[in-house]
Scaffold this active site. Structure first.
Site, mmCIF file in Angstrom:
data_model
loop_
_atom_site.group_PDB
_atom_site.id
_atom_site.type_symbol
_atom_site.label_atom_id
_atom_site.label_comp_id
_atom_site.label_asym_id
_atom_site.label_seq_id
_atom_site.Cartn_x
_atom_site.Cartn_y
_atom_site.Cartn_z
ATOM 1 N N THR A 1 0.849 -1.189 0.000
ATOM 2 C CA THR A 1 0.000 0.000 0.000
ATOM 3 C C THR A 1 0.883 1.237 0.000
ATOM 4 O O THR A 1 1.846 1.330 0.767
ATOM 5 C CB THR A 1 -0.935 0.026 1.215
ATOM 6 O OG1 THR A 1 -1.792 -1.119 1.168
ATOM 7 C CG2 THR A 1 -1.801 1.280 1.221
ATOM 8 N N PHE B 1 1.287 5.144 0.698
ATOM 9 C CA PHE B 1 0.755 6.236 1.523
ATOM 10 C C PHE B 1 1.445 7.534 1.122
ATOM 11 O O PHE B 1 2.616 7.527 0.704
ATOM 12 C CB PHE B 1 0.992 5.987 3.011
ATOM 13 C CG PHE B 1 0.263 4.785 3.566
ATOM 14 C CD1 PHE B 1 -0.903 4.940 4.294
ATOM 15 C CD2 PHE B 1 0.753 3.508 3.372
ATOM 16 C CE1 PHE B 1 -1.571 3.851 4.815
ATOM 17 C CE2 PHE B 1 0.098 2.398 3.894
ATOM 18 C CZ PHE B 1 -1.071 2.584 4.613
#
Length: 432
Positions: free
Chosen positions: A308, A310
């Site tokens: 992921t 960010f």
């Protein structure tokens, strides 16, 4: 020319008119309000000071021979008058009474609030101390303790004070209101794709992207102690986590329903708080430790390369540099058809600037555009906002020229941030 000296200067006593007291009364002074006009002239005119008695009768005083006709004499007069005022102030302080009684101009006054004890007004530094000199960086993230966003905040800013927020927009507002110094929010996942909500919030708020961090995601199946997989009837977690573990849940032979909640760690907290023995959560190892859950299965993501991305948000942008790899994020809109998108992309391709992402989102203010054509009639086109990430710093001349060309073809262009790329290596087989 005669200058004004202390021996022949103006005495304040000379400005007080003495009066003869009536019989049976003590001698007193009639106070006089006076105005001194300091000035000089190039001619031999003298400077006058006029006074007015308290009863309204004017009285004139001529200081001829004391105030000269040159600028130097006038400055000397003002300096001597100022020195006399200072000496009177010192005498006033010495005549102060005991306690809080102070004598000012012959009158006793109470100094109720000492000036030194008054509270100082708050400044912006009192509301939000800068993260330096030992103070701790405050980083907002969406979720509860144990969420992957908390781990990303710790990776982006080690030893920071993580501030949990129940919604993405609350994290944006926490930075705007100086409650937090930074915000760390997910924007895309290697399996689930983009988090569209945060792309919309990037356009709505005026925060700047100042960095990025990539976090490997290591999902676990969590339940209360003593619960077996055969007893489960449902699995709850964030929609992205459910999508990333769909195949693995099927391989485990679990006949369970899937229910989406706000975040992964929040699902674990919900099970622990309500003592749900028929429900499991997909969350991290840290969430299991925080909420006292056991791990039924570990590493249940469908792809071991589950990462992921960010972004770190701040109120002010950082200064772009060219001594390390940088990435720049922009958003633009156009109103001249789909051919404009090709021209925009060509501006980067012509300068050998690599694009790492392109994302389209509906234009909320103008979702549909009508085009009239005499041959085919009226056509409806959807309007989009385009988000683009490219590998170049805004300090690079190539990026500056590319955006100058893009601005010619677009009706709206905004730079969301120019920031260092996350070049840290990561291992997909285990959680960091």
């Amino acid at each position: 020319m005669q200058s004004l000296s202390p021996s022949s200067g103006i005495s304040l006593k000379s400005l007080i008119r003495k009066t003869t007291p009536p019989p049976g009364q003590t001698h007193r002074f009639d106070p006089v309000r006076f105005v001194i006009q300091c000035g000089y002239r190039s001619d031999s005119a003298n400077t006058n000071a006029s006074t007015v008695n308290t009863n309204g009768a004017p009285a004139s005083y001529n200081f001829a021979g004391h105030v000269g006709s040159s600028r130097a004499d006038w400055q000397s007069s003002c300096a001597i008058l100022a020195s006399k005022v200072v000496s009177q102030q010192q005498d006033t302080e010495k005549t102060g009474g005991a306690g809080d009684i102070t004598v000012v101009n012959g009158h006793k006054t109470l100094d109720l609030v000492p000036i030194d004890n008054l509270p100082k007004p708050l400044t912006i530094t009192d509301l939000s101390p800068a993260p330096m000199h030992g103070s701790q960086m405050r980083v907002a993230y969406q979720g509860v303790p144990g969420a992957y966003s908390e781990a990303a905040a710790g990776k982006a800013y080690p030893n920071c004070e993580a501030i949990p927020c129940d919604q993405f927009e609350v994290a944006f507002q926490a930075v705007e209101l100086w409650i937090a110094d930074r915000a760390v929010l997910p924007v895309e996942n290697s399996l689930g794709g983009s988090i569209h909500r945060n792309y919309d919030l990037l356009l709505r708020h005026r925060l700047h992207i100042v960095g990025e961090v990539q976090l490997p995601v290591h999902h676990c199946l969590l339940a209360l102690p003593g619960v077996r997989k055969e007893y489960l009837t449902r699995v709850i977690s964030h929609p992205q986590a459910l999508a990333q573990c769909e195949l693995t849940l099927t391989k485990l032979g679990l006949n369970v329903s899937r229910e989406a909640v706000d975040d992964t760690a929040g699902a674990a907290e919900y099970i622990a708080a309500n003592n749900l023995r028929d429900t499991a959560a997909i969350a991290s190892v840290r969430a299991a430790e925080l909420y006292g859950l056991q791990i039924l299965a570990e590493g249940i993501q469908d792809d071991s390369s589950n990462v992921t991305r960010f972004v770190m948000l701040a109120r002010d942008p950082i200064i772009p540099r060219t001594d390390r790899p940088f990435k720049t994020s922009i958003v633009f809109a156009h109103d001249k058809g789909t051919s404009v998108l090709f021209k925009v992309l060509s501006a980067f391709a012509f300068r050998n600037i690599s694009l790492t992402k392109i994302e389209s989102r509906p234009h909320r203010n103008r979702p549909i555009r009508l085009v009239d054509d005499a041959n085919v009639g009226t056509a409806k086109h959807f309007e989009y906002m385009f988000y683009v990430d490219f590998e170049a710093s805004m300090a690079d001349v190539r990026a500056q020229n590319a955006l100058a060309e893009v601005q010619e073809f677009t009706s709206f262009l905004r730079v969301l941030g120019s920031y260092p790329m996350d070049m840290t290596p990561w291992c997909p087989s285990r959680e960091e």
